[in-house]
Design an enzyme around this catalytic site. Sequence first.
Site, PDB file in Angstrom:
ATOM      1  N   ASP A  21       0.881  -1.176   0.000  1.00  0.00           N
ATOM      2  CA  ASP A  21       0.000   0.000   0.000  1.00  0.00           C
ATOM      3  C   ASP A  21       0.921   1.229   0.000  1.00  0.00           C
ATOM      4  OD1 ASP A  21      -2.336   1.633   0.255  1.00  0.00           O
ATOM      5  OD2 ASP A  21      -2.028   1.776   2.408  1.00  0.00           O
ATOM      6  N   SER A  22       0.311   2.405  -0.103  1.00  0.00           N
ATOM      7  CA  SER A  22       1.116   3.623  -0.025  1.00  0.00           C
ATOM      8  C   SER A  22       1.643   3.838   1.399  1.00  0.00           C
ATOM      9  CB  SER A  22       0.270   4.824  -0.444  1.00  0.00           C
ATOM     10  OG  SER A  22      -0.868   4.911   0.394  1.00  0.00           O
ATOM     11  N   CYS A  84      -4.312  -1.737  -1.630  1.00  0.00           N
ATOM     12  CA  CYS A  84      -4.551  -0.310  -1.847  1.00  0.00           C
ATOM     13  C   CYS A  84      -5.606  -0.216  -2.944  1.00  0.00           C
ATOM     14  CB  CYS A  84      -3.253   0.354  -2.298  1.00  0.00           C
ATOM     15  SG  CYS A  84      -3.459   2.061  -2.836  1.00  0.00           S
ATOM     16  N   GLU A 161      -2.917   8.128   9.062  1.00  0.00           N
ATOM     17  CA  GLU A 161      -1.460   8.044   9.234  1.00  0.00           C
ATOM     18  C   GLU A 161      -1.042   8.686  10.561  1.00  0.00           C
ATOM     19  OE1 GLU A 161       1.044   6.752   7.175  1.00  0.00           O
ATOM     20  OE2 GLU A 161      -0.408   5.981   5.724  1.00  0.00           O
ATOM     21  N   CYS A 193     -11.038   2.648   0.676  1.00  0.00           N
ATOM     22  CA  CYS A 193      -9.613   2.997   0.806  1.00  0.00           C
ATOM     23  C   CYS A 193      -9.169   2.226   2.038  1.00  0.00           C
ATOM     24  CB  CYS A 193      -9.468   4.509   1.011  1.00  0.00           C
ATOM     25  SG  CYS A 193      -7.792   4.983   1.545  1.00  0.00           S
ATOM     26  N   HIS A 195      -7.105   2.773   4.192  1.00  0.00           N
ATOM     27  CA  HIS A 195      -6.875   3.583   5.398  1.00  0.00           C
ATOM     28  C   HIS A 195      -8.179   3.764   6.195  1.00  0.00           C
ATOM     29  CE1 HIS A 195      -3.078   4.743   3.467  1.00  0.00           C
ATOM     30  NE2 HIS A 195      -2.724   5.364   4.563  1.00  0.00           N
TER      31      HIS A 195
HETATM   32  N1  DGL Z   1      -4.764   3.160   1.133  1.00  0.00           N
HETATM   33  C1  DGL Z   1      -4.879   3.572  -0.209  1.00  0.00           C
HETATM   34  C2  DGL Z   1      -6.182   3.154  -0.833  1.00  0.00           C
HETATM   35  O1  DGL Z   1      -6.717   2.142  -0.455  1.00  0.00           O
HETATM   36  C3  DGL Z   1      -4.333   4.880  -0.687  1.00  0.00           C
HETATM   37  C4  DGL Z   1      -4.335   6.060   0.189  1.00  0.00           C
HETATM   38  C5  DGL Z   1      -3.490   7.147  -0.437  1.00  0.00           C
HETATM   39  O2  DGL Z   1      -2.275   6.938  -0.508  1.00  0.00           O
HETATM   40  O3  DGL Z   1      -4.065   8.155  -0.874  1.00  0.00           O
HETATM   41  O4  DGL Z   1      -6.673   3.793  -1.731  1.00  0.00           O
END
Ligand code: DGL
Length: 279
Positions: A21-22, A84, A161, A193, A195
């Site tokens: 993931d990012s 991600c 984060e 997402c 996150h």
């Molecule tokens: N966690 C990521 C997603 O599922 C990306 C979040 C990001 O880096 O903007 O889209």
Amino acid sequence: MESMNHELTECIINRAIGVFDSGIGGITVLKELIRKFPFENFIYLGDTARLPYGSKSPDTVRQYSLQNMDFLISRNVKAIVVACNTASTQIFETDYKNTPIYNVIDPGAKKAALATENKKIAVLATRATVAAGSYTLKIKLHLPDAEVFSQACPLFVPLAEEGWHDDPITNLIAFRYLQNLKSLDIDTAVLGCTHYPLLKSAIAKVFGNHVALIDSGEALAEELAIDFERSRMPQKTLFEHGSLTLCLTDAGQQFENLSLNLLSEVISIQPQFETVSVI
Ligand code: DGL
């Protein structure tokens, strides 16, 4: 010949499953994978140097994702989980360089289509994921007459984060993003997402208990279990806890603390942290 095949399978079994993931979001997926497959070895890659992905163009997201996949393949993984959603909108391969690839959108879309009763579904995601329209498309494959309302919530990523998962400021921002969806009578909201599951309680406070919140971690683990059964790749079943390596493209104490905290429920041994380059 048979013994050679056996040796080959034995050698693949012990290879790690790569997850990327990012940043911290993919840890929500990794957690479900470790819970379901505690004996597997895992390598997690957080592309923290280039976070966020959600504000980048499709070409850039695809380029970063391919570099991440190449890095994981260089670590000899037996499968790659694109943990991600933003990256999943740009990775169309189900196999890459002979390695099975799993995205998070397919299982999330299917789970949402199965969960809704009134067929009104909200998709909360990054700007890039909303613009790609992948959830709408894939939900409608399962439920053609579904009404899908997408909402980009870009500030959720830095809040996740930062570790402000249950915080008055997060509640306020969640309200600002989601209040308009409340009047649309949705009964299901996709946390599109990885996150966002970290902010589940703030999101649930806005929607209330009658809206089912869907995250794809668990559904993805189920998909892997099916593929293990179908022998798409061999499963490690030795009753010894697997290893975990967490690789970051930019080191950060905050990430280390947060990930250890999030994974504490499912890991019994200390993971290894590494700073890596994927370019
Ligand atoms: N966690 C990521 C997603 O599922 C990306 C979040 C990001 O880096 O903007 O889209």
